[in-house]
Design a protein around this motif. Structure first.
Motif, short mmCIF file in Angstrom:
data_model
loop_
_atom_site.label_atom_id
_atom_site.label_comp_id
_atom_site.label_asym_id
_atom_site.label_seq_id
_atom_site.Cartn_x
_atom_site.Cartn_y
_atom_site.Cartn_z
N HIS A 29 0.77 -1.35 -0.22
CA HIS A 29 0.14 0.12 -0.06
C HIS A 29 1.29 1.27 0.15
CE1 HIS A 29 -2.09 -3.06 2.38
NE2 HIS A 29 -3.07 -3.05 0.88
N PRO A 44 -6.74 4.04 -4.09
CA PRO A 44 -6.68 3.55 -2.38
C PRO A 44 -8.53 3.52 -2.17
CG PRO A 44 -5.46 5.97 -2.66
CD PRO A 44 -5.96 5.83 -4.13
N SER A 45 -8.64 2.38 -1.87
CA SER A 45 -9.81 2.73 -1.05
C SER A 45 -10.28 2.66 0.45
CB SER A 45 -10.99 1.37 -1.59
OG SER A 45 -10.50 0.70 -1.63
N GLY A 46 -9.94 4.40 0.81
CA GLY A 46 -9.12 3.52 2.09
C GLY A 46 -8.28 4.73 2.45
N LYS A 47 -8.69 5.15 4.17
CA LYS A 47 -7.54 6.26 4.47
C LYS A 47 -6.67 5.67 5.47
CE LYS A 47 -7.88 11.46 4.29
NZ LYS A 47 -7.90 12.62 3.83
N LEU A 48 -5.73 6.16 5.88
CA LEU A 48 -5.46 6.27 7.10
C LEU A 48 -5.06 6.88 8.17
CD1 LEU A 48 -2.17 4.54 7.17
CD2 LEU A 48 -3.56 3.08 7.33
N TYR A 49 -6.19 6.74 8.89
CA TYR A 49 -6.06 7.81 9.96
C TYR A 49 -5.80 7.57 11.76
CZ TYR A 49 -9.72 10.10 7.11
OH TYR A 49 -10.63 10.26 5.73
N GLY A 76 -17.21 -1.53 9.38
CA GLY A 76 -16.52 -2.39 8.97
C GLY A 76 -16.77 -2.68 7.55
N GLY A 77 -15.47 -3.71 7.09
CA GLY A 77 -14.87 -4.66 8.35
C GLY A 77 -15.09 -5.40 10.16
N LYS A 205 -17.52 -4.29 -6.09
CA LYS A 205 -15.64 -3.88 -4.97
C LYS A 205 -15.11 -4.72 -4.72
CE LYS A 205 -17.91 -0.54 -1.89
NZ LYS A 205 -17.66 0.42 -0.74
N THR A 209 -10.74 -5.00 -5.52
CA THR A 209 -9.48 -4.85 -3.87
C THR A 209 -9.24 -6.39 -4.09
OG1 THR A 209 -11.07 -5.83 -2.58
CG2 THR A 209 -11.39 -3.71 -2.47
#
Ligand code: SF4
Length: 250
Positions: A29, A44-49, A76-77, A205, A209
């Motif tokens: 990633h 990217p399907s998502g983001k780190l926070y 979620g997940g 989806k 992925t």
């Protein structure tokens, strides 16, 4: 194919028909392929926070929460897999008196669920099957932990709505669904169920992925069957909504 040479892990290759394929087991990633793709074919399907950045993001909607009586749902997940993160975020939301809900499959260590429950106003709790063999066959795991956790949560006074993904020819027959309805109705303080009829809307989806999707040809749930199940659950004493919205517990 500009993405292929930039991938530091060698995770991308093209097959003989020039289809670009990604080995997601190798992918770390780094998203270098995303930067390189001229046509935005890779995203990217998502983001780190961090907890703080996500909390700030969520609180941008504070006015909406306060005026609508809504709140924040962790889904979620599986949120319980990220217990520390969830607890920290939920604590901050509780401090601000924002309503919190957690969607869970219930397959979690009791200690994790218990800690999360201390800061959660409502659980949206999945029950897929009560029959142990059926559950094992379709999910690959034993359901005793899930059922026990549901009883423990209800026993400690947690507010819960039971959610049933209603899958054609899996758990929608009178026998199995009847067991689910009776189990749900027998939980202390539980009076509500959401029936979620199986559909194919999210199937693309899996492809995006790189995940296997084995239900391509599975028939979507019929409205008639969903209504029959609703009736069964109502007869067991529950208020039932088809589609996952509707009543909110007091
Ligand atoms: S995100 Fe994954 S596939 Fe893309 S360049 Fe990085 S490691 Fe390779």
């Amino acid at each position: 194919m500009a993405c292929i040479p930039v991938c530091p892990e060698g995770a991308i290759h093209a097959d003989a028909d020039a289809n670009v394929l990604t080995d997601f087991d190798k992918c770390t990633h780094c998203f270098k392929c995303v930067e390189e793709c001229y046509f935005n074919a890779r995203n990217p399907s998502g983001k780190l926070y961090t907890v703080s950045t996500l909390f700030k993001e969520v609180m941008k909607d504070e006015v909406v929460f306060r005026t609508s009586g809504g709140g924040v749902t962790l889904s979620g997940g599986e949120p319980t897999q990220h217990k520390e993160f969830c607890v920290e975020l939920l604590k901050r939301l509780r401090h601000e008196r924002i309503h919190t809900a957690v969607e869970t499959c219930g397959y979690a260590k009791w200690e994790n669920l218990k800690e999360i429950a201390a800061y959660t106003d409502l659980f949206l709790y999945d029950i897929k099957a009560v029959d142990a063999k059926l559950h094992m066959k379709w999910t690959g795991v034993d359901n005793s932990l899930i059922l026990e956790n549901a009883q423990k949560l209800a026993g400690m006074g947690a507010k819960m709505i039971i959610r049933v993904p209603l899958i054609t020819d899996v758990n929608d027959d009178e026998n199995e669904f009847g067991k689910i309805a009776r189990f749900a109705a027998g939980l202390d303080g539980v009076s509500e169920m959401h029936i979620l009829p199986f559909h194919q809307i999210g199937s693309s989806k899996y492809e995006m992925t790189g995940s296997m999707y084995e239900m391509h040809d599975w028939p979507e749930q019929s409205t008639e069957k969903a209504q029959q199940c609703k009736k069964l659950a109502e007869n067991a004493g529950l208020r039932v909504s088809i589609g996952g919205s509707g009543f909110v517990q007091d």
